[in-house]
Design an enzyme around this catalytic site. Sequence first.
Site, PDB file in Angstrom:
ATOM      1  N   ARG A  63       0.814  -1.254   0.165  1.00 12.39           N
ATOM      2  CA  ARG A  63      -0.124   0.236   0.101  1.00 12.39           C
ATOM      3  C   ARG A  63       1.025   1.270  -0.139  1.00 12.39           C
ATOM      4  O   ARG A  63       0.589   2.223  -0.881  1.00 12.39           O
ATOM      5  CB  ARG A  63      -0.870  -0.111   1.243  1.00 12.39           C
ATOM      6  CG  ARG A  63      -2.211  -0.534   1.039  1.00 12.39           C
ATOM      7  CD  ARG A  63      -2.689  -1.373   2.363  1.00 12.39           C
ATOM      8  NE  ARG A  63      -1.650  -2.343   2.752  1.00 12.39           N
ATOM      9  CZ  ARG A  63      -1.763  -3.385   2.401  1.00 12.39           C
ATOM     10  NH1 ARG A  63      -2.813  -4.002   1.639  1.00 12.39           N
ATOM     11  NH2 ARG A  63      -0.872  -4.358   2.647  1.00 12.39           N
ATOM     12  N   THR A  64       1.700   1.301   1.108  1.00  8.87           N
ATOM     13  CA  THR A  64       2.604   2.658   1.044  1.00  8.87           C
ATOM     14  C   THR A  64       3.357   2.903  -0.117  1.00  8.87           C
ATOM     15  O   THR A  64       3.381   4.003  -0.706  1.00  8.87           O
ATOM     16  CB  THR A  64       3.319   2.700   2.285  1.00  8.87           C
ATOM     17  OG1 THR A  64       2.800   2.109   3.543  1.00  8.87           O
ATOM     18  CG2 THR A  64       3.922   4.000   2.566  1.00  8.87           C
ATOM     19  N   LYS A 117      25.753  -3.278  -0.230  1.00  9.90           N
ATOM     20  CA  LYS A 117      27.253  -3.266  -0.113  1.00  9.90           C
ATOM     21  C   LYS A 117      27.761  -2.511   0.678  1.00  9.90           C
ATOM     22  O   LYS A 117      29.009  -2.126   1.033  1.00  9.90           O
ATOM     23  CB  LYS A 117      27.671  -2.540  -1.742  1.00  9.90           C
ATOM     24  CG  LYS A 117      27.135  -3.301  -2.898  1.00  9.90           C
ATOM     25  CD  LYS A 117      27.843  -2.373  -4.131  1.00  9.90           C
ATOM     26  CE  LYS A 117      26.840  -2.480  -5.179  1.00  9.90           C
ATOM     27  NZ  LYS A 117      26.936  -1.567  -6.238  1.00  9.90           N
ATOM     28  N   ARG A 147      11.045   3.915   3.521  1.00 11.70           N
ATOM     29  CA  ARG A 147      10.823   2.900   4.473  1.00 11.70           C
ATOM     30  C   ARG A 147      12.056   2.152   4.863  1.00 11.70           C
ATOM     31  O   ARG A 147      12.654   1.887   3.997  1.00 11.70           O
ATOM     32  CB  ARG A 147       9.856   2.021   4.124  1.00 11.70           C
ATOM     33  CG  ARG A 147       9.316   0.649   5.190  1.00 11.70           C
ATOM     34  CD  ARG A 147       8.189  -0.060   4.917  1.00 11.70           C
ATOM     35  NE  ARG A 147       6.827   0.726   4.966  1.00 11.70           N
ATOM     36  CZ  ARG A 147       5.746   0.128   4.975  1.00 11.70           C
ATOM     37  NH1 ARG A 147       5.755  -1.248   4.559  1.00 11.70           N
ATOM     38  NH2 ARG A 147       4.822   1.062   5.243  1.00 11.70           N
ATOM     39  N   HIS A 168       4.675   5.478  11.686  1.00 14.28           N
ATOM     40  CA  HIS A 168       4.322   5.516  10.463  1.00 14.28           C
ATOM     41  C   HIS A 168       3.356   6.693   9.943  1.00 14.28           C
ATOM     42  O   HIS A 168       2.038   6.684   9.982  1.00 14.28           O
ATOM     43  CB  HIS A 168       3.647   4.158  10.114  1.00 14.28           C
ATOM     44  CG  HIS A 168       3.142   3.868   8.658  1.00 14.28           C
ATOM     45  ND1 HIS A 168       3.377   4.535   7.578  1.00 14.28           N
ATOM     46  CD2 HIS A 168       2.848   2.612   8.147  1.00 14.28           C
ATOM     47  CE1 HIS A 168       3.120   3.998   6.585  1.00 14.28           C
ATOM     48  NE2 HIS A 168       2.754   2.679   7.079  1.00 14.28           N
TER      49      HIS A 168
HETATM   50  N1   CP Z   1      -0.626  -0.024   5.758  1.00 14.47           N
HETATM   51  C1   CP Z   1       0.720  -0.131   5.291  1.00 14.47           C
HETATM   52  O1   CP Z   1       1.763   0.444   5.695  1.00 14.47           O
HETATM   53  O2   CP Z   1       0.829  -1.419   4.245  1.00 14.47           O
HETATM   54  P1   CP Z   1       2.061  -1.748   3.488  1.00 14.47           P
HETATM   55  O3   CP Z   1       3.093  -2.586   4.471  1.00 14.47           O
HETATM   56  O4   CP Z   1       1.705  -2.756   2.587  1.00 14.47           O
HETATM   57  O5   CP Z   1       2.540  -0.682   3.017  1.00 14.47           O
END
Ligand code: CP
Length: 306
Positions: A51-52, A80, A101, A129
């Site tokens: 999703r993100t 590396k 991320r 998040h």
């Molecule tokens: N909600 C969320 O962060 O989903 P993903 O891990 O799929 O990005």
Amino acid sequence: MRSLIDITDFTTKELEELIELACDIIANPEKYSESCKGKKLATLFFEPSTRTRLSFEAAMYELGGNVIGFSEANSSSAAKGESVADTAKTISCYADIIAMRHPKEGAPLVAANNATIPVINAGDGGHCHPTQTLADLLTIYREKGGFNNLTVGFCGDLKFGRTVHSLINALSRYSGIKVVLISPEELKLPSYIKKDTLKKNNIPYVQTTDLEEVIGDLDILYMTRVQRERFFNEEDYLRLKDSYILEPSKLKNAKSDLSIMHPLPRVNEISVAIDSDPRACYFKQVLNGKFMRMALILKLLEEAKR
Ligand code: CP
């Protein structure tokens, strides 16, 4: 350079302006279809995501911009031994904005301190998040019309569930909020969040292990997955993973206007039989996430011009 690393980086007014902008994007998508023409978003994902990452990419394309990036650490020079700081300096030469991320708490902050372009934290370890919180806030706004006077239950892995940590901070800014924390003993909300957010803002909260005992009190039930990737041993994960499974029978005492949320991905914690219940909001969260990420990209690129 303005970045979004933690939800506390934005004032309540700014969060509400983002919601307003997202609502305008929903109503008038054509108005924004070339807003990011000639701009590039870099998606640097050192951890899995559906999703993100893809909603950031869809958001940038819908704003008329382009996307570069990688979806796993092993396909970047991190494999590396390159540092996050050097990666951020490098990507600043190619892109206009970064969404990152990373499994290590604080890595996006290190990136922001070294980049010359805005950095967005797309999830850092078990820490926070903030863009999931933007998706959650727009969902609550569209479902409930505002944020005051809500009783919000957080259920599942409240220890490692980074989306819970960020959302509690955002909701604690409003009046009449009550929080119900539902988790196994081992997965309770970290003490620092209770102290620095709930107690500091005088938010009443209760802790329980029993979802059915409290479900009738809730306006919002925010379910979460037990975060396997954060456990130190598989045995503990297997023992705790099915602590809560929301099935239709468990909703018998729930309010008729309860909103059932989940950041997704789900494993077992919400039965698919709930998906057709009008109270299920988790796929609405997915869509709202794209609109809020569009609003966020616009805001940060606008501020970067100044
Ligand atoms: N909600 C969320 O962060 O989903 P993903 O891990 O799929 O990005």
